[in-house]
Design a protein around this motif. Structure first.
Motif, short mmCIF file in Angstrom:
data_model
loop_
_atom_site.label_atom_id
_atom_site.label_comp_id
_atom_site.label_asym_id
_atom_site.label_seq_id
_atom_site.Cartn_x
_atom_site.Cartn_y
_atom_site.Cartn_z
N GLN A 61 0.84 -1.20 0.00
CA GLN A 61 0.00 0.00 0.00
C GLN A 61 0.87 1.26 0.00
O GLN A 61 0.60 2.20 -0.74
CB GLN A 61 -0.93 0.01 1.21
CG GLN A 61 -1.89 1.18 1.22
CD GLN A 61 -2.84 1.12 2.40
OE1 GLN A 61 -2.78 0.19 3.21
NE2 GLN A 61 -3.71 2.10 2.48
N GLU A 65 0.99 4.18 -2.88
CA GLU A 65 0.81 5.61 -2.59
C GLU A 65 2.02 6.41 -3.04
O GLU A 65 1.87 7.52 -3.58
CB GLU A 65 0.56 5.81 -1.10
CG GLU A 65 -0.77 5.26 -0.63
CD GLU A 65 -0.92 5.27 0.87
OE1 GLU A 65 0.01 5.75 1.57
OE2 GLU A 65 -1.95 4.78 1.36
N SER A 68 1.88 6.76 -6.84
CA SER A 68 0.88 7.76 -7.23
C SER A 68 1.39 9.16 -6.98
O SER A 68 1.20 10.08 -7.80
CB SER A 68 -0.42 7.54 -6.46
OG SER A 68 -0.99 6.31 -6.79
N ALA A 69 2.05 9.36 -5.85
CA ALA A 69 2.60 10.69 -5.55
C ALA A 69 3.66 11.09 -6.56
O ALA A 69 3.70 12.24 -7.01
CB ALA A 69 3.18 10.69 -4.13
#
Length: 86
Positions: A61, A65, A68-69
């Motif tokens: 996870q 994240e 995506s950042a």
């Protein structure tokens, strides 16, 4: 034909039987301790597996994240700023 000494009770039979009963009791106690330790070992192994799975899920996870950042950051860097003529 046979002398009576073959048919008399051996004085060491009771002593031997007493020693064997004591040894059997010790072995039964040892076996129950091994069973308890085996149960604890299995429980701890299952807890370790559960904790490892949780950490792996959290790690995946976090990587998602982070990816995506980085994608958002890279997209922001490629945008052309609004230039007003004037």
């Amino acid at each position: 034909m046979f002398p009576n000494q073959f048919f008399t009770a051996n004085p060491y039979t009771e002593t031997y039987a007493k020693l064997m009963r004591a040894q059997t009791a010790r072995l039964e106690n040892l076996n129950s301790q091994f069973s308890e330790l085996s149960t604890q070992q299995t429980k701890r192994a299952c807890e370790s597996i559960d904790e490892t799975a949780k950490l792996m899920k959290d790690s995946l996870q976090a990587w998602g994240e982070l990816g995506s950042a980085w994608q958002r950051f890279a997209l922001e860097l490629t945008r052309v700023p609004n230039i007003t003529e004037g």
